[in-house]
Design an enzyme around this catalytic site. Structure first.
Site, PDB file in Angstrom:
ATOM      1  N   TYR A  87      -2.025   0.150  11.005  1.00  0.00           N
ATOM      2  CA  TYR A  87      -1.771  -0.028   9.525  1.00  0.00           C
ATOM      3  C   TYR A  87      -0.525   0.335   8.806  1.00  0.00           C
ATOM      4  CZ  TYR A  87      -3.602  -1.011   4.821  1.00  0.00           C
ATOM      5  OH  TYR A  87      -3.869  -1.277   3.343  1.00  0.00           O
ATOM      6  N   SER A 129       0.846  -1.170   0.090  1.00  0.00           N
ATOM      7  CA  SER A 129      -0.013  -0.030  -0.136  1.00  0.00           C
ATOM      8  C   SER A 129       0.888   1.226   0.056  1.00  0.00           C
ATOM      9  CB  SER A 129      -0.923  -0.117   1.239  1.00  0.00           C
ATOM     10  OG  SER A 129      -1.601   1.259   1.356  1.00  0.00           O
TER      11      SER A 129
END
Length: 254
Positions: free
Chosen positions: A152, A139
């Site tokens: 995250y 990501s």
């Protein structure tokens, strides 16, 4: 002989879209995920479109389950040439000072250790094919941190570190390592998981963004990278929607 592609987290979102696209590219796809009911529907859809796929129940947080995936790969109708480590997710959007450590543990377990378990289990088959490719879906959160995203971003930074380290360690062996880092991708489940089923909070992330990325966009990136000539290694592909210039710079319309 048909090449075999393995896609984890294939029951929805980017994983399901990638399984469909790779089947259309001619791979026999092993679609791996925990939810076998969804996998059955996906396989039926792929076969109806003329492709080939097999559903494999797999929980990437379980070594025993991942061993079952490796066994399914060994029985597949062709050499395993592609592994797409897609299983992952986010939980919560709390500051570090008040974040739930259990959420952090889950994110590390799924995103990082899940990638490591599956890669370890499938690497012998990928190398034996003589032309293996490992795709790791990380990501842009693996490159840039943001408020509320500590757990995250920490997990995705670690996943990115795994990809880079693996590429160094496999140098000289016939296995490519490709990292794909999506920005804002609107899928049906990512936000719901992150916000514990709160649909309003999940939708607010994309409010005013006319055209966020979709799962099919990332599947297109996977297919393009994986079908380059074997001597071509796309180390890292960063992909964002036009509206997102950076992690904090997003154009929204009212």
């Amino acid at each position: 002989m048909t090449s075999v592609a393995i896609v984890t987290g294939a029951s929805s979102g980017i994983g399901a879209a990638t399984a469909r696209r790779l089947a259309a590219e001619g791979f026999h796809v092993l679609a791996a995920a925990r939810r076998t009911d969804r996998l059955a529907g996906l396989v039926a859809e792929i076969e109806a479109a003329g492709g080939a796929a097999t559903a494999v129940e797999c929980d990437v947080t379980s070594a025993e389950s991942v061993a079952g995936l490796a066994a399914a790969a060994a029985a597949a109708p062709g050499p395993v040439t592609l592994l797409v480590n897609n299983a992952g997710g986010a939980r919560g959007l709390d500051p570090v000072e008040s974040g739930d450590v259990a959420d952090w543990q889950w994110m590390y377990e799924v995103n990082v250790l899940g990638t490591v378990r599956v890669t370890q289990a499938l690497l012998p088959a990928l190398e034996a094919s003589g032309a293996g490719t490992i795709v790791i879906i990380s990501s842009t959160a693996g490159q840039v941190v943001y408020e509320g995203g500590g757990g995250y971003t920490a997990a995705k930074h670690a996943q990115t570190a795994v990809a880079g380290t693996l590429r160094l360690e496999l140098n000289g062996r016939p296995v490519r390592v490709i990292e794909i880092d999506p920005g804002m991708v609107r899928t049906e489940e990512f936000g719901l998981v992150r916000f514990d089923g709160d649909a309003d909070k999940a939708a607010a992330v994309y409010a005013g963004v006319a055209e966020p990325l979709l799962a099919d966009d990332i599947a297109d990136c996977v297919a393009w990278c994986a079908t380059r000539p074997q001597h071509v290694n796309v180390d890292r592909l960063v992909v964002r929607p036009l509206a997102q210039a950076a992690q904090h710079k997003v154009h929204r319309v009212s």
